[in-house]
Design an enzyme around this catalytic site. Structure first.
Site, PDB file in Angstrom:
ATOM      1  NE  ARG A  16      -2.346  -1.264   3.508  1.00  0.00           N
ATOM      2  CZ  ARG A  16      -2.839  -1.058   4.719  1.00  0.00           C
ATOM      3  NH1 ARG A  16      -3.998  -0.468   4.854  1.00  0.00           N
ATOM      4  NH2 ARG A  16      -2.164  -1.419   5.797  1.00  0.00           N
ATOM      5  CD  GLU A  17       4.600  -0.332  -1.685  1.00  0.00           C
ATOM      6  OE1 GLU A  17       3.407  -0.571  -2.004  1.00  0.00           O
ATOM      7  OE2 GLU A  17       5.473  -1.210  -1.633  1.00  0.00           O
ATOM      8  CG  LEU A  18      -1.051   5.617  -4.589  1.00  0.00           C
ATOM      9  CD1 LEU A  18      -0.069   6.692  -5.031  1.00  0.00           C
ATOM     10  CD2 LEU A  18      -1.919   5.193  -5.773  1.00  0.00           C
ATOM     11  CB  ILE A 428     -26.294   1.630  11.587  1.00  0.00           C
ATOM     12  CG1 ILE A 428     -27.286   2.708  11.126  1.00  0.00           C
ATOM     13  CG2 ILE A 428     -26.139   0.600  10.487  1.00  0.00           C
ATOM     14  CD1 ILE A 428     -28.719   2.242  10.997  1.00  0.00           C
ATOM     15  N   GLY A 429     -25.054   0.198  14.434  1.00  0.00           N
ATOM     16  CA  GLY A 429     -24.233  -0.878  15.003  1.00  0.00           C
ATOM     17  C   GLY A 429     -22.901  -0.425  15.539  1.00  0.00           C
ATOM     18  CD  GLU A 481     -20.773  -3.238  14.141  1.00  0.00           C
ATOM     19  OE1 GLU A 481     -19.932  -3.155  13.245  1.00  0.00           O
ATOM     20  OE2 GLU A 481     -21.997  -3.128  13.941  1.00  0.00           O
ATOM     21  CB  CYS A 640     -24.567   0.861   2.531  1.00  0.00           C
ATOM     22  SG  CYS A 640     -23.889   0.563   4.117  1.00  0.00           S
ATOM     23  CG  HIS A 691     -21.286   8.930   4.727  1.00  0.00           C
ATOM     24  ND1 HIS A 691     -22.611   8.571   4.679  1.00  0.00           N
ATOM     25  CD2 HIS A 691     -20.582   7.788   4.695  1.00  0.00           C
ATOM     26  CE1 HIS A 691     -22.691   7.249   4.602  1.00  0.00           C
ATOM     27  NE2 HIS A 691     -21.481   6.756   4.611  1.00  0.00           N
ATOM     28  CB  CYS A 723     -24.148   4.446   7.468  1.00  0.00           C
ATOM     29  SG  CYS A 723     -23.254   2.976   6.919  1.00  0.00           S
TER      30      CYS A 723
HETATM   31  N1  GLN Z   1     -23.290  -2.626  11.433  1.00  0.00           N
HETATM   32  C1  GLN Z   1     -22.321  -1.991  10.591  1.00  0.00           C
HETATM   33  C2  GLN Z   1     -21.845  -0.695  11.246  1.00  0.00           C
HETATM   34  O1  GLN Z   1     -22.618  -0.089  11.914  1.00  0.00           O
HETATM   35  C3  GLN Z   1     -22.895  -1.671   9.250  1.00  0.00           C
HETATM   36  C4  GLN Z   1     -21.878  -1.033   8.372  1.00  0.00           C
HETATM   37  C5  GLN Z   1     -22.331  -0.746   6.990  1.00  0.00           C
HETATM   38  O2  GLN Z   1     -23.481  -0.503   6.746  1.00  0.00           O
HETATM   39  N2  GLN Z   1     -21.417  -0.727   6.059  1.00  0.00           N
HETATM   40  O3  GLN Z   1     -20.726  -0.280  11.028  1.00  0.00           O
HETATM   41 ZN    ZN Z   2     -24.537   1.457   5.989  1.00  0.00          ZN
END
Ligand code: GLN
Ligand code: ZN
Length: 755
Positions: A16-18, A428-429, A481, A640, A691, A723
């Protein structure tokens, strides 16, 4: 004499040099001169790895993305980028990434990023409008060509073709993108003339849009474009990949080009057809090495397939990978952690170039000349599995694919047993993956931490995460997570039959790489994978904690998959493993299980005629995994993307109790889909965009919920971000979620007042 060439080499580098160069440049650790110098060295090293080829590709290497390069090559920059009064490279990265630390809108906005056909590679979407005027800027390309030629390489520039470029562009003012074709072709012609002057004989124009169903307007545009380009002083190799040509085959056979590249694996018969139909001196390039997977090819078999073509075409036969090797890792020889015997079966980019060399020599000098290599290939090629005689996923009437109770009945029972309020709030987790968390995971992996120390650390993270959620007043909690590096890799590490490589990196976008797990054998679940963590989280609170799993289809779509048995069979094995995990979670007292199918849609085939078969096994794999639960166990899924009006029936058919989706950036599209099809189950349309670093205001969220309530029944609406939160900081997450919870409280109050 057959020739060999390549459509593109992984640009990211074996280690992964770049990525590291880019990040050092962005943080200001190295300056522009040094960045260019070092990335050139990486590029030259890539060329060296392909030195045996008769033609090496140039134009495939990119600082960020080759579609973005094409926009720069043809001077197609949005006004906001043009006005940015700094260096060319600054403009380039501004278009690619926006301006970090600034409000990511308006003049600071990056180009939109989206998936390159059915791959997990993302490109920056070109923008067009009625005022777009193209101009040619070939300096960097010409300079690379000059350097490569001076080092003795026979160079074949590789460019995105004009039709595919326009097809992938977005018109910002509804100007039809094809209106721009004549102007764009003028610049392509000019470029090809420049390339000829630089000593180039062949230029490859990539038109993978031919692997999709195109309208007659686009076929006409193809005829027009390649007619115009045919009188330029270079030879054009028109390349199609990612699938068969199907109805576009006769169109391609008739185009006035000097050579055609086709996918010889998916389209073996199309290669034969073209061999019969093209006219000397036209060249046929056959993609015989799979550029989308990592298995060694059975070289003896490929040689047999090629011999009749060779007899017909002689020196007009070229061999190549099916597509650019951008989609596979660089070199398997540094892998030292894979299960015994697996290394030998694998072929990454460097090995694929070597396979091409063996094939060329076998064709040109006879099998005897490569006897040793062929004997080796006989021994190790591929995997040898037996497909299922009858795959339960292919039978829609299979009772195992059905929940015990219909949605309305079970959902009422669930909400009652979970004691949830109207408009339940959840996430979402994942919660922020801090530097600490990443460091501890790495230490544990290296063996610098004992199992006990590691466990204590993760439990502390889970406790913190639960406490924060309780303080925020969320209704359905998650464990956060912290133990997961990646939602697919984690399950790859815990299931038998899946291996995780050490350096098997593939570029996802810009400096971001992923390491797809390798599904190499039958998949079985040796024991619980998540129960310990989820049960611990649940032990800390009265509120329900969601079990969190990655779904079978997403695991498949983000892995390299064995290709000796059908994908549907692999999906079946995964679904069985996940089903057992869900049963174990239920036994541990978990009442809600979320099975993420983040990548369900991106696995959708490029062609209409193939979508049905995919959706059948994909949806049924999810159903097999989730259907045997108790009536009052609630199944969630998360996806997603927001544009799913085209597969809304398939999503409804999954029959999850609650689906949470990414919609914050495009509510209108989503709402359109839901207006026209009454989605039967409960849904959590993301109420803010995770995001963006900007904190969503309480009023913005409550207005949005009100709009949603106009369309969706209140008892089926869930409130959540769009997300997972793992890429954010706690300092961003807490105020955002707090606004989300209080906006929801406000709405609940209004609802009780009006009731
Ligand atoms: N459960 C995952 C999280 O919350 C779902 C990630 C995703 O949707 N790409 O990160
Ligand atoms: Zn997502």
């Amino acid at each position: 004499m057959a020739k060999i060439h390549n459509l593109g080499f992984p640009r990211i580098g074996a280690k992964r040099e770049l990525k590291h160069l880019l990040e050092s440049f962005w943080t200001g650790e190295i300056n522009e001169t040094r960045f260019i110098e070092q990335s050139n060295a990486l590029w030259l090293n890539n060329l060296q790895q392909q030195a045996v080829l008769d033609y090496v590709p140039v134009g495939d290497f990119s600082f960020y993305d080759h579609v973005l390069d094409t926009s720069f090559l043809f001077g197609n920059l949005p006004q906001r980028i043009k006005d940015h009064g700094v260096s060319e490279l600054d403009k380039y990265f501004l278009f690619a990434r926006g301006k970090a630390g600034q409000d990511l809108c308006c003049e600071n906005a990056a180009g939109e990023m989206t998936k390159w056909f059915d791959t997990n590679y993302h490109y920056i979407v070109p923008e067009l409008d009625k005022n777009t005027a193209f101009s040619l800027h070939p300096e960097r390309l010409l300079q690379r060509i000059k350097i490569a030629r001076s080092q003795g390489y026979e160079v074949k520039p590789v460019l995105v073709g004009p039709l595919t470029y326009l097809y992938l562009s977005r018109s910002t003012d509804n100007t039809p993108v094809l209106d721009k074709l004549p102007d764009l072709l003028t610049q392509y012609s000019l470029l090809l003339t420049n390339l000829a002057a630089a000593g180039i004989e062949w230029v490859q124009l990539d038109e993978p849009v031919l692997a999709t169903n195109i309208s007659s307007e686009w076929s006409m545009a193809f005829r027009y474009a390649y007619q115009r380009l045919s009188d330029t002083p270079v030879k054009i190799l028109l390349a199609n990949y990612f699938g068969k040509l199907n109805e576009n085959l006769s169109l391609v056979a008739e185009l006035p080009v000097d050579g055609i590249h086709v996918d010889g694996i998916k389209g073996e018969t199309e290669a034969q057809y073209l061999a019969d139909h093209i006219q000397a001196p036209q060249v046929l390039s056959v993609g015989v090495i799979n550029g989308r997977n990592i298995w060694k090819q059975d070289l003896r078999k490929v040689l047999k397939q090629l011999q009749p073509l060779q007899e017909k075409l002689e020196n007009r036969l070229w061999l190549a990978p099916t597509c650019s090797l951008l989609h596979v890792p660089v070199d398997v020889t540094s892998e030292d952690r894979l299960p015994a015997g697996l290394n030998n079966k694998l072929s990454f980019a460097v090995q694929k170039i070597n396979e091409l060399e063996i094939l060329r020599d076998g064709l040109n000098r006879g099998e005897a000349a490569v006897a040793e290599a062929l004997a080796e290939s006989d021994e190790i090629a591929g995997l040898a599995g037996t497909a299922l005689a009858q795959n339960p996923l292919l039978d829609n009437d299979n009772p195992q694919l059905k929940r015990r109770l219909p949605f309305e009945k079970r959902y009422a029972a669930q909400q009652a047993s979970l004691k949830l309020p109207l408009l339940p709030t959840t996430t979402i987790g994942s919660f922020p993956q801090t530097q600490d968390i990443r460091q501890v995971r790495a230490q544990y992996r290296r063996g610098d931490l004992s199992e006990g120390q590691y466990k204590a650390f993760i439990e502390a993270q889970i406790r913190l995460c639960i406490e924060q959620q309780v303080d925020l007043g969320l209704d359905v909690l998650v464990h956060g997570e912290a133990e997961r590096n990646d939602m697919v890799e984690y399950f790859g590490e815990h299931l038998d039959g899946i291996a995780v490589s050490r350096f098997g990196w593939v570029q996802s976008y810009g400096s971001r790489c992923v390491k797809p797990p390798i599904i190499h054998a039958d998949i079985t679940r040796p024991g619980p994978m998540t129960v310990e963590w989820i049960a611990y989280a649940q032990s800390l609170t009265e509120k329900p904690v969601k079990g969190m799993l990655t779904g079978p289809v997403t695991i498949i779509n983000w892995s390299f998959v064995r290709d000796d048995i059908p994908r549907a069979d692999v999906a079946y094995q995964l679904a069985e493993g996940l089903k057992d995990e869900i049963t174990a979670l239920e036994k541990a007292g978990i009442k809600i299980v979320q099975v993420d199918e983040a990548a369900l849609r991106e696995g959708l085939p490029l062609r209409e005629e193939e979508k049905g078969a995919y959706l059948q096994w994909a949806v049924n794999a999810f159903k097999l995994a989730t259907s045997s639960v108790k009536g009052d166990t609630q199944i969630h899924t998360h996806m997603c993307y927001s544009e799913f009006s085209d597969i809304i029936d398939a999503i409804a058919n999954m029959d999850a109790d609650v689906v949470t989706i990414e919609t914050a950036r495009s509510h209108l599209t989503l709402l359109d889909a839901f207006k026209s099809t009454a989605y039967p189950n409960a849904i959590g349309p993301g109420v803010y965009d995770i995001h963006s670093p900007a904190c969503p205001a309480k009023e913005t969220i409550s207005n949005l919920i009100e709009t949603l309530l106009d369309i969706l029944p209140v008892e089926k609406l869930w409130i959540n971000p769009d997300c997972g939160l793992k890429t954010r900081q706690w300092s961003e997450v807490l105020p955002a979620l707090s606004n989300m919870v209080s906006a929801t409280a406000l709405l609940r109050q209004k609802l009780t007042q009006t009731a």
